[in-house]
Design an enzyme around this catalytic site. Structure first.
Site, PDB file in Angstrom:
ATOM      1  CB  CYS A 111      17.794  -6.867  19.063  1.00  0.00           C
ATOM      2  SG  CYS A 111      18.440  -5.537  18.024  1.00  0.00           S
ATOM      3  CB  CYS A 114      15.229  -4.309  18.567  1.00  0.00           C
ATOM      4  SG  CYS A 114      15.937  -5.207  17.170  1.00  0.00           S
TER       5      CYS A 114
END
Length: 216
Positions: A111, A114
């Site tokens: 991600c 993230c």
């Protein structure tokens, strides 16, 4: 006899020992560099291969050091940031936290959002040593994440003592202030009694009993 013992002239020795130079330069005058190189041959440079070998060793060491460095999601800000690898670890961490505010980050190693947010989260953990931060890798804990209704990453849960789950929301680096505002609201002095609520759904739900008829 006396003439036989006399040393030969140096030029004759050089000419006799360098037939290649003489034959190769039959059409032109002999080069002085060729004569010097033949008359005084340089010893082989044994140290010549060393620099390339040293460079290879340094390059190998650099690659080894780079491969041994932790990946971005493996870095923790301090003792108040813990990696969670199972549902039981998650429940134990919430139980052991007592009245401390617990912030759970659900993330994916793939991600990009993230990864961009993570350094800011680490700084927040350093600035708030009284808060416990739990990191949950979505791919390693898919059943638990699905039961907790995690559908987007990065995702955050706030827990505290007997109050159980306080908040659940997605957050990106651009909206990081939302997480800081939630910390300001929930990280206040309080005392709670009893086990945390709102986390029982991460385990297998008990069999439901038939609903009782309401009194008329």
């Amino acid at each position: 006899m006396a003439e036989a013992l006399l040393p030969l002239p140096r030029r004759l020795v050089v000419t006799a020992s360098t037939p290649a130079c003489s034959s190769a330069s039959s059409s032109t005058s002999p080069s002085p560099h060729c004569l010097l190189s033949r008359a005084n041959p340089r010893p082989p440079r044994l140290a010549a291969p060393s620099p390339p070998r040293h460079r290879r060793l340094k390059a190998h060491a650099a690659v080894s050091d780079k491969s041994e460095q932790p990946k971005w999601w493996e870095k923790n800000a301090g003792p108040n940031m813990i990696d969670i690898h199972s549902t039981q670890e998650f429940l134990d961490a919430l139980r052991d936290a007592g009245d401390r505010l617990v912030i759970v980050e659900f993330y994916g190693t793939w991600c990009g959002s993230c990864r961009a947010l993570f350094p800011r989260l680490c700084r927040t953990a350093v600035e708030n040593p009284d808060i416990l931060f739990l990191k949950v890798n979505f791919d390693e804990n898919k059943p638990m994440c699905k039961r907790l209704n995690v559908k987007v990453l990065p995702y955050f849960h706030f827990y505290r003592g007997a109050d159980g789950q306080l908040e659940a929301f997605s957050c990106s680096l651009a909206k990081f202030q939302k997480l800081k505002d939630a910390i300001a609201v929930h990280n206040t002095a309080r005392c709670s009694i009893g086990p945390p609520v709102g986390v029982g759904d991460v385990l297998d739900s008990p069999e439901e009993k038939p609903a009782e008829a309401s009194p008329r």
